[in-house]
Design a protein around this motif. Structure first.
Motif, PDB file in Angstrom:
ATOM      1  N   ARG A 224       0.813  -1.213   0.000  1.00 36.24           N
ATOM      2  CA  ARG A 224       0.000   0.000   0.000  1.00 36.24           C
ATOM      3  C   ARG A 224       0.849   1.266   0.000  1.00 36.24           C
ATOM      4  NH1 ARG A 224      -2.276  -0.745   4.607  1.00 36.24           N
ATOM      5  NH2 ARG A 224      -0.654   0.448   5.668  1.00 36.24           N
ATOM      6  N   ASP A 230      -3.603  -0.812  -4.858  1.00 39.30           N
ATOM      7  CA  ASP A 230      -4.869  -0.924  -4.153  1.00 39.30           C
ATOM      8  C   ASP A 230      -4.978  -2.325  -3.547  1.00 39.30           C
ATOM      9  OD1 ASP A 230      -7.397  -0.619  -3.203  1.00 39.30           O
ATOM     10  OD2 ASP A 230      -8.383  -0.676  -5.155  1.00 39.30           O
ATOM     11  N   GLU A 232      -7.743  -3.698  -2.546  1.00 39.48           N
ATOM     12  CA  GLU A 232      -9.111  -4.195  -2.697  1.00 39.48           C
ATOM     13  C   GLU A 232      -9.136  -5.636  -3.200  1.00 39.48           C
ATOM     14  OE1 GLU A 232     -13.305  -4.233  -2.798  1.00 39.48           O
ATOM     15  OE2 GLU A 232     -11.927  -2.798  -1.888  1.00 39.48           O
ATOM     16  N   GLU A 377      -6.311  -0.675 -11.483  1.00 41.10           N
ATOM     17  CA  GLU A 377      -6.716   0.440 -10.630  1.00 41.10           C
ATOM     18  C   GLU A 377      -7.111   1.653 -11.459  1.00 41.10           C
ATOM     19  OE1 GLU A 377      -3.654   1.262  -7.806  1.00 41.10           O
ATOM     20  OE2 GLU A 377      -3.370  -0.847  -7.345  1.00 41.10           O
ATOM     21  N   GLU A 381     -10.715   3.767 -11.563  1.00 42.39           N
ATOM     22  CA  GLU A 381     -10.842   5.213 -11.359  1.00 42.39           C
ATOM     23  C   GLU A 381     -11.701   5.840 -12.454  1.00 42.39           C
ATOM     24  OE1 GLU A 381      -6.862   6.531 -11.149  1.00 42.39           O
ATOM     25  OE2 GLU A 381      -6.478   5.639  -9.177  1.00 42.39           O
TER      26      GLU A 381
END
Length: 382
Positions: A224, A230, A232, A377, A381
């Motif tokens: 991170r 990410d 997730e 990622e 976005e």
């Protein structure tokens, strides 16, 4: 609970799961509601075949409902839920059968891939079956033919859940009510592996084909904060790299990127697929051997071999100007053994770091997979 299991050279006391607590609380509350009599002890059968006799606490008995709690006992297993109260509130409803809901401190499922329905309480299938069976038996004995609503609550679960993987799994607001056997087996590797499998199945169900993995907190922080990836879609494997790779193939993932501290990853370079020190503590042997293969003296080899940490090894390799060739060979062997384990069926890569020296090395496909995750990622976005 006086049930013991021999583990790690010790005779350790077993405990019982949140699912068993919820079941016992529900049975006790149902009994008090339908008979009007106070219950001081309740017996339940567990899938393990062990019968538990538990004491209902904090009983609230009215004409419309009964609520009580069972205190969780994790035995000698280190567990954040040890000692917490698991409540069941039972009330009469017109629709026949046993209906189960989650209250305060029981998480709700927000993402697919778990054993519980999206939008419903995180009460797993085995505890759900246990609650239904025990409460239904009480209804039958009482001659009651309408329905009962059972609401399970774990007030302390709201805060405890923040320390777990639940938010990453899409479980919000509390804990999962767990347990496949009803019994907590102390220091159980099986439970840790199953937790990893749950995370992997959840990622697969969400359409994730590219798995991002780290061993634990160090890897999570580095991924991170330094790599800025990410979390997730990430999974934690603890020490169980072999099981991780096997299950990734079984579930049909296309790629797997493992990010880990040098003290863990170097073991993979020697074919060790469980990185716990009780199975193998071979962190310095390969570094010492490769250093001598690349021109280090026997004295330097012995110095590396005698190091207590891989950070000490790195310091010596850099001092001897051998760091890059040795690390290239180590990461090459990591790549070989990971691919050997998956039989070439998925693309694997590893990224090695140190808390002192930062990025140390990566296997040949690591950069490609890092960019793949960054691209994913970027798509999120948009």
């Amino acid at each position: 609970m006086e049930e013991y299991q021999f583990s790690q050279g010790k005779n350790l006391r077993c405990g019982y799961t949140t699912g068993s607590c919820a079941t016992a609380a529900a049975k006790a509350a149902a009994t008090m509601l339908l008979t009007g009599e106070r219950v001081d002890s309740v017996r339940i059968d567990t899938p393990k075949g062990i019968v538990l006799s538990l004491e209902p606490l904090e009983v609230e008995q009215t004409a419309d409902y009964v609520s009580c709690a069972i205190r969780k006992d994790s035995g000698d297993d280190p567990d954040d839920t040890n000692g917490i109260l698991v409540f069941a509130k039972v009330e009469k409803v017109s629709e026949p059968g046993v209906h189960i809901e989650g209250g305060v401190g029981v998480g709700r499922v927000t993402k697919p891939g778990l054993a519980c329905a999206v939008g419903g309480p995180a009460i797993n299938p085995t505890p759900r079956r246990m609650i239904t069976t025990e409460v239904a038996s009480v209804m039958e004995q009482a001659g009651y033919n309408a329905g009962l609503l059972v609401t399970i609550s774990i007030p302390e679960g709201v805060e405890i859940a923040k320390k777990t993987f639940n938010p990453r799994l899409g479980i919000v607001g509390g804990l999962s009510v767990l347990g496949t056997s009803g019994i907590v087996e102390p220091m159980s590797e099986k439970a840790l592996i199953e937790t990893m499998y749950v995370e992997m199945r959840a990622q697969k169900a969400r359409g994730n084909k590219n798995l991002l993995v780290f061993f634990g907190n160090y890897g999570e922080d580095f991924t991170r904060d330094v790599m800025q990836l990410d979390l997730e879609g990430a999974v934690t494997c603890s020490n169980f790299v072999g099981e991780l790779l096997d299950y990734a193939v079984f579930l049909g993932f296309e790629t797997l990127l493992l990010i880990g501290h040098s003290g863990k990853l170097v073991k993979l370079a020697q074919g060790v697929m469980n990185t716990h020190s009780k199975y193998a503590d071979c962190r310095t042997e390969l570094f010492a051997l490769e250093a001598m293969f690349h021109g280090a003296s026997i004295e330097v080899g012995k110095e590396i071999y005698g190091c207590l940490t891989t950070d000490e090894v790195t310091k010596i390799l850099k001092r001897e100007q051998l760091f890059e060739p040795v690390m290239d060979k180590v990461t090459e062997r990591i790549d070989f053994y990971m691919q050997h384990r998956v039989h070439g069926k998925i693309k694997t890569a590893a990224f090695m770091f140190s808390n002192v020296y930062g990025i140390l090395g990566k296997t040949k496909d690591a950069e490609e997979l890092i960019q793949l995750h960054k691209q994913k990622e970027s798509n999120y976005e948009r």
